[in-house]
Structures are given as C-alpha cells and as structure tokens.
Design an enzyme around this catalytic site. Sequence first.
Site, PDB file in Angstrom:
ATOM      1  N   SER A 140       0.259   2.398   1.767  1.00  0.00           N
ATOM      2  CA  SER A 140      -0.007   3.652   1.053  1.00  0.00           C
ATOM      3  C   SER A 140      -1.453   4.076   1.288  1.00  0.00           C
ATOM      4  O   SER A 140      -2.306   3.245   1.644  1.00  0.00           O
ATOM      5  CB  SER A 140       0.224   3.438  -0.452  1.00  0.00           C
ATOM      6  OG  SER A 140      -0.261   4.532  -1.211  1.00  0.00           O
ATOM      7  N   TYR A 153      -2.203  -0.922  -8.757  1.00  0.00           N
ATOM      8  CA  TYR A 153      -1.336  -0.464  -7.670  1.00  0.00           C
ATOM      9  C   TYR A 153      -2.124  -0.408  -6.371  1.00  0.00           C
ATOM     10  O   TYR A 153      -1.656  -0.883  -5.320  1.00  0.00           O
ATOM     11  CB  TYR A 153      -0.735   0.910  -7.983  1.00  0.00           C
ATOM     12  CG  TYR A 153       0.070   1.456  -6.826  1.00  0.00           C
ATOM     13  CD1 TYR A 153       1.267   0.852  -6.442  1.00  0.00           C
ATOM     14  CD2 TYR A 153      -0.369   2.560  -6.094  1.00  0.00           C
ATOM     15  CE1 TYR A 153       1.999   1.327  -5.369  1.00  0.00           C
ATOM     16  CE2 TYR A 153       0.354   3.048  -5.015  1.00  0.00           C
ATOM     17  CZ  TYR A 153       1.544   2.428  -4.656  1.00  0.00           C
ATOM     18  OH  TYR A 153       2.260   2.901  -3.583  1.00  0.00           O
TER      19      TYR A 153
END
Length: 252
Positions: A140, A153
């Site tokens: 990501s 995260y």
Amino acid sequence: MNKIALITGATSGIGMATAKVLAKLKYNLIITGRRKERLDQFSNLLQSEFGIHTKALAFDIRNEEETTAALNTLGEKWSKIDILINNAGLASGTETVDQADWTKWKQMIDTNITGLLFLSKEIIKGMVSRKQGHIVNISSIAGIQTYPGGSVYSATKHAVNAITKGMRIDLLPHNIKVSSVSPGMVDTEFSLVRFGGNQEKANNVYNGVDALLAEDIADAIEYIVTRPAHVNINDMLIMPTQQADATNIYRK
C-alpha cells in the site's frame, strides 16, 4: 497441465479481480478467504466462465492451525504452486495511538504480517525445491508513507515492504521472483471494513475522487507475472490521478 496460482483474500476486491485475470491466462487457481459460501460461488463461476480447475479453501489466515489444515488438503495435484498472491489484508479503525483499540491492532498485525508470513513460508518450501516461483505481495501507499490515524496499519504495510525485500534477497539463489504492488486509494470493501461496516463513512472516503478499481490493480499484477523469465518487477506504486500521495487528494 496448467500452472497453479494461490490467491489469498479472493472473495472480494483485488483478490477477486486478480483471480479473474489469472483465470483468463489459464492458471488453475487455489482461492482462499473466510467467507465459505461466497468463496464456493466464486470458485464455480471461475470454472464455468474460464474452463479452469479451482480449489476453494475457507480459513482465517490469522489462525495457524486453520491455515495448516487447509494447506494439508492440497495434495500432490495442487501443491506445485507457481504464483502466490499475498492479497489478504485489512485496515481496522482510524483512531490515534492514544485512543486505539488493541483488538483492532492485533487483527491488522495478525492478518497483514503474521498470516502472510506463515502461509508464505509453507508455499516457499515447494518453490525452493522446484527452483521456480513468483510471489506477489499486495502492499500500500501506507507502506511508504504514514498518515494520521493509520500508524499501525502503516506499520503493517511497511513490514510487508521490508518482508518483500528480504524475501527477494533470500530467495535469489533459488530462481524465485518476488514483487510487490503498492496501491493508493482503491474503491473496494477496504473502507467498509475499516469503518466497521458503516457504509456512509466508507462512501465518504471516495467522494469527489475517481479512485482506482480492483481491476486496475489486477491489470498491474497481470503485467508483473507475464514478464519474461529474466525480468522481475520489484515494486509498483499505483495511484489515482487525483491522489499525489497518502494525504494529498484533489476532490472535485
């Protein structure tokens, strides 16, 4: 005999789109996820639409016993995996570190890091013995930049990037390719999961933005896995045109 690809988190989003792309390329597919009914339905669809063989494995990647039991059902026919797509992952919550819920942190760590590592290690054993294989880890923009409310995260995706680099170095003598794809904003179930099923909050994430689609990432994965044997794509960072980085987004 068609080549075999294993895709984790194949019941929606990027995993589902990638399964369709690889099925089009005539890979036989092992698809995994927690939602057995949806997984079985998708497995049947892939077989009927693309004329391939599929094996659906329903388990929670956070659970080592479930993962081991599922992989033990592969047998000789399905164990020679050519491509591993480590797609299963999630974000949970947007709280700051002083207000965060430990259970959400653990869910992200166990899914995005521990689960990826445990499953990968089992698959890599066979790739090493055969001196071939390709691992594609879905990371990501959060693995490159950290943003408010995304500390853990982001940490898990930074870990995915570090693991990818380490895998590439360790597996170099064994002729195994290792790649990663780092998407920016993708309109999937990602935000719905992050906001605990709150559809309104999830929709607001994408308001005014032509976000990436799961198919865009699957298209990138198709490019990665179809390069010649002497070519490896180390990493792709893919953003919507309206997103410059993790925090700078232009909304119409």
